[in-house]
Scaffold this motif. Structure first.
Motif, PDB file in Angstrom:
ATOM      1  N   SER A 163       0.783  -1.299   0.123  1.00  0.00           N
ATOM      2  CA  SER A 163      -0.050  -0.014  -0.066  1.00  0.00           C
ATOM      3  C   SER A 163       0.721   1.268  -0.064  1.00  0.00           C
ATOM      4  O   SER A 163       2.051   1.292   0.497  1.00  0.00           O
ATOM      5  N   ARG A 164       0.365   2.242  -0.505  1.00  0.00           N
ATOM      6  CA  ARG A 164       1.218   3.626  -0.780  1.00  0.00           C
ATOM      7  C   ARG A 164       1.331   4.213   0.832  1.00  0.00           C
ATOM      8  O   ARG A 164       2.228   4.719   1.010  1.00  0.00           O
ATOM      9  N   GLY A 165       0.340   3.825   1.415  1.00  0.00           N
ATOM     10  CA  GLY A 165       0.531   4.377   2.888  1.00  0.00           C
ATOM     11  C   GLY A 165       1.640   3.840   3.693  1.00  0.00           C
ATOM     12  O   GLY A 165       2.273   4.499   4.566  1.00  0.00           O
ATOM     13  N   LEU A 166       1.967   2.465   3.463  1.00  0.00           N
ATOM     14  CA  LEU A 166       3.037   1.838   4.037  1.00  0.00           C
ATOM     15  C   LEU A 166       4.351   2.410   3.722  1.00  0.00           C
ATOM     16  O   LEU A 166       5.305   2.831   4.572  1.00  0.00           O
ATOM     17  N   VAL A 167       4.372   2.823   2.429  1.00  0.00           N
ATOM     18  CA  VAL A 167       5.732   3.695   2.049  1.00  0.00           C
ATOM     19  C   VAL A 167       5.905   5.110   2.606  1.00  0.00           C
ATOM     20  O   VAL A 167       6.895   5.280   2.939  1.00  0.00           O
ATOM     21  N   THR A 168       4.648   5.661   2.550  1.00  0.00           N
ATOM     22  CA  THR A 168       4.575   7.031   3.105  1.00  0.00           C
ATOM     23  C   THR A 168       4.962   6.959   4.472  1.00  0.00           C
ATOM     24  O   THR A 168       5.722   7.631   4.736  1.00  0.00           O
ATOM     25  N   GLU A 169       4.327   5.954   5.124  1.00  0.00           N
ATOM     26  CA  GLU A 169       4.739   6.096   6.721  1.00  0.00           C
ATOM     27  C   GLU A 169       6.168   5.835   6.837  1.00  0.00           C
ATOM     28  O   GLU A 169       6.905   6.244   7.664  1.00  0.00           O
ATOM     29  N   ALA A 170       6.788   4.996   5.945  1.00  0.00           N
ATOM     30  CA  ALA A 170       8.235   4.685   6.046  1.00  0.00           C
ATOM     31  C   ALA A 170       9.114   5.841   5.974  1.00  0.00           C
ATOM     32  O   ALA A 170      10.049   6.337   6.351  1.00  0.00           O
ATOM     33  N   TYR A 171       8.698   6.619   4.733  1.00  0.00           N
ATOM     34  CA  TYR A 171       9.435   7.736   4.577  1.00  0.00           C
ATOM     35  C   TYR A 171       9.405   8.669   5.398  1.00  0.00           C
ATOM     36  O   TYR A 171      10.513   9.368   5.857  1.00  0.00           O
ATOM     37  N   GLU A 172       8.392   9.026   6.066  1.00  0.00           N
ATOM     38  CA  GLU A 172       8.061   9.908   7.039  1.00  0.00           C
ATOM     39  C   GLU A 172       8.748   9.673   8.416  1.00  0.00           C
ATOM     40  O   GLU A 172       9.452  10.533   9.132  1.00  0.00           O
ATOM     41  N   GLN A 173       9.058   8.375   8.848  1.00  0.00           N
ATOM     42  CA  GLN A 173       9.487   7.998  10.051  1.00  0.00           C
ATOM     43  C   GLN A 173      11.401   8.247   9.618  1.00  0.00           C
ATOM     44  O   GLN A 173      11.922   8.644  10.739  1.00  0.00           O
ATOM     45  N   LEU A 174      11.754   7.752   8.388  1.00  0.00           N
ATOM     46  CA  LEU A 174      13.101   7.873   8.282  1.00  0.00           C
ATOM     47  C   LEU A 174      13.432   9.396   8.029  1.00  0.00           C
ATOM     48  O   LEU A 174      14.623   9.859   8.408  1.00  0.00           O
ATOM     49  N   THR A 175      12.695  10.137   7.535  1.00  0.00           N
ATOM     50  CA  THR A 175      12.855  11.733   7.382  1.00  0.00           C
ATOM     51  C   THR A 175      13.126  12.312   9.022  1.00  0.00           C
ATOM     52  O   THR A 175      13.856  12.870   9.283  1.00  0.00           O
ATOM     53  N   ALA A 176      11.987  11.757   9.826  1.00  0.00           N
ATOM     54  CA  ALA A 176      12.162  12.252  11.151  1.00  0.00           C
ATOM     55  C   ALA A 176      13.469  11.813  12.021  1.00  0.00           C
ATOM     56  O   ALA A 176      14.196  12.586  12.688  1.00  0.00           O
ATOM     57  N   GLU A 177      13.879  10.484  11.684  1.00  0.00           N
ATOM     58  CA  GLU A 177      15.233  10.039  12.270  1.00  0.00           C
ATOM     59  C   GLU A 177      16.532  10.867  11.547  1.00  0.00           C
ATOM     60  O   GLU A 177      17.503  10.679  11.860  1.00  0.00           O
ATOM     61  N   GLY A 178      16.238  11.365  10.393  1.00  0.00           N
ATOM     62  CA  GLY A 178      17.451  12.225   9.700  1.00  0.00           C
ATOM     63  C   GLY A 178      18.055  11.256   8.629  1.00  0.00           C
ATOM     64  O   GLY A 178      19.016  11.711   8.072  1.00  0.00           O
TER      65      GLY A 178
END
Length: 497
Positions: free
Chosen positions: A75-90
């Motif tokens: 799902s696109r939501g799964l990828v979006t969540e992964a992108y957001e999480q790794l962006t938050a972590e730097g």
């Protein structure tokens, strides 16, 4: 995968010309097949690891969440969540309308390339033979020759070369070897190789294909012989020396048909084969329908008179001749030559062709120019003066610090044999003490192929092996050491014992 590219010819999702972006997506496929409840964490972990390992390099543009979700069939939501999480972590960075990129906060550990080249610690005095003074390399003349070659070399010369070597270099080598070493040098029988090691391997493999299974080698001799001939399927038979060179009685008794020799300056004893022994060696080759391989590793360096001419000049059909620039210029150039008899020439050329398709063209053209303009002769004169001075420094230092020592093999070459009085023995204890003091030396017994009892008998150089008597017999290389370093090293040895 339908991912955007950052430039013409670049891989999807990566910088132009880089394979890192496209290759990294393969790491995400196992995460996409994880159980549904763990799929999100698995995808985040795979992305995180890809950035940490460097598979996704800083500045790599990631595919859109829609494209990546379609490729991974999640799902696109799964990828979006992964992108957001790794962006938050730097690990990632993103901007509205600018896409998602790998951040530069992570410094991936880059794989380190080890250097296996021989290296001596700076605080150690290294008398191990085999290396010239690399600081004498003629950088200015070499650079000038390189500029000239790049200017004049025709474009077509950059194609696959004649496996024997460029005609220009073979012609220059034929003139050089005939003039300096007394070789019968037909350019059609000269082959340019990457040093004596390749020349040996080529010749040995061709002879193996013709039924040869053993090679007779000088004892003592080069420690590389066994491995080189074994790589071509040949065993080695150690053959002893006497005062005049390779002893012919054991040579006939051995049954070999290939004899490997260093007649101009035997390694390591320093013996120059006598005229009688040279004739006897050729008689052996003719009588057994055999071949002598002449390794002329340092024939240009002789200090008491003109260099002894090559054995090959006496019978080009029974002697294969090889040499290189490893002692005169630098071993790192990997440049040498091999002259073979007519009856072996075609087979050796074909083996060279199938081995590497020929030696690098630019290197050949550069060395040809270097020889043609007289730069190589000048380099040999520079080296000869420097090495004679260092030989004299070694002899004087041994006389001062080890009175009663006998030094032999000093008429030529880049090393000498020092026989120290019995009071410095036994050899094993001497070596342990000088090694602990930071001096690297090799005993003559280290070069014996046949074990105890092998080696020259007339000079007492090897005799009965390391357990006979208390004399310490050392092979001391001096070419790579300055006179001051030589004196300091000998003095350090003396203090240690």
């Amino acid at each position: 995968m339908t991912t955007p590219s950052t430039g013409p010819g670049g891989p999807p999702g990566g910088p132009p010309g880089s394979a890192a972006g496209s290759a990294a997506w393969e790491l995400l496929l196992p995460a996409a097949s994880a159980p549904a409840r763990a799929r999100g964490r698995a995808l985040q972990g795979a992305l995180r690891d890809a950035v940490r390992s460097g598979r996704l390099a800083p500045g790599t543009r990631l595919p859109s969440s829609r494209d990546l979700a379609a490729d991974l069939k999640v799902s696109r939501g799964l990828v979006t969540e992964a992108y957001e999480q790794l962006t938050a972590e730097g690990y990632l960075r993103s901007g509205r309308g600018a896409g998602t990129w790998v951040g530069d906060a992570v410094r991936a550990a880059r794989p380190r390339a080890r250097d296996l080249a021989p290296c001596s610690p700076a605080d150690r005095v290294d008398f191990v033979p085999g290396t010239p003074d690399l600081s004498l390399f003629p950088r200015s003349a070499w650079a000038a020759a390189q500029r000239g070659v790049l200017t004049e070399l025709p474009h077509e010369s950059l194609g696959y070369p004649d496996p024997r070597g460029l005609p220009r270099l073979r012609t220059a080598l034929a003139e050089l070897l005939a003039r300096r070493r007394g070789v019968v040098a037909d350019p059609e029988r000269i082959m340019v190789v990457s040093g004596v090691a390749q020349a040996t391997s080529l010749l040995a493999s061709v002879l193996h294909a013709r039924g040869t299974r053993t090679a007779g080698v000088e004892d003592p001799g080069s420690p590389q012989h066994h491995a080189l001939y074994a790589s071509a399927g040949l065993g080695t038979v150690p053959l002893p020396l006497d005062d005049e060179g390779l002893a012919t009685g054991p040579l006939y008794a051995s049954g070999v048909r290939l004899g490997v020799t260093t007649p101009a300056h035997q390694f390591p004893t320093g013996i120059a084969y006598s005229a009688r022994r040279r004739a006897e060696l050729l008689d052996w080759a003719r009588s057994v329908d055999g071949l002598v391989l002449e390794d002329d590793y340092d024939g240009d360096f002789r200090y008491d008179r003109a260099p002894v001419g090559a054995l090959q000049g006496l019978d080009p059909e029974r002697v294969a001749y090889t040499g290189s620039v490893s002692k005169s210029l630098a071993p790192g150039l990997r440049l040498g030559w091999l002259l073979v008899p007519d009856w072996l020439a075609d087979a050796v050329v074909e083996r060279k062709r199938t081995t590497d398709l020929g030696h690098p063209t630019l290197d050949q053209a550069l060395f040809a120019r270097f020889v043609e303009r007289g730069d190589y002769d000048r380099q040999l004169r520079v080296c000869q003066r420097a090495y004679r001075e260092r030989r004299d420094a070694l002899v004087a230092a041994l006389a001062e610090h080890f009175p009663g020592s006998r030094v032999t093999g000093i008429a030529a070459g880049l090393h000498a044999i020092a026989t120290l009085p019995e009071r410095y023995g036994p050899e094993e204890g001497f070596l342990a003490r000088v090694t602990e003091a930071g001096v690297a030396v090799r005993p003559l017994t280290a070069y014996a192929h046949g074990g105890a009892g092998g080696g020259p008998v007339g000079d007492g150089l090897v005799g009965d092996g390391p357990v006979a008597g208390k004399e310490v017999r050392l092979v001391l290389g001096y070419a790579h050491l300055t006179p001051g370093r030589i004196r300091a090293g000998v003095a350090r040895m003396a203090r240690a014992v």
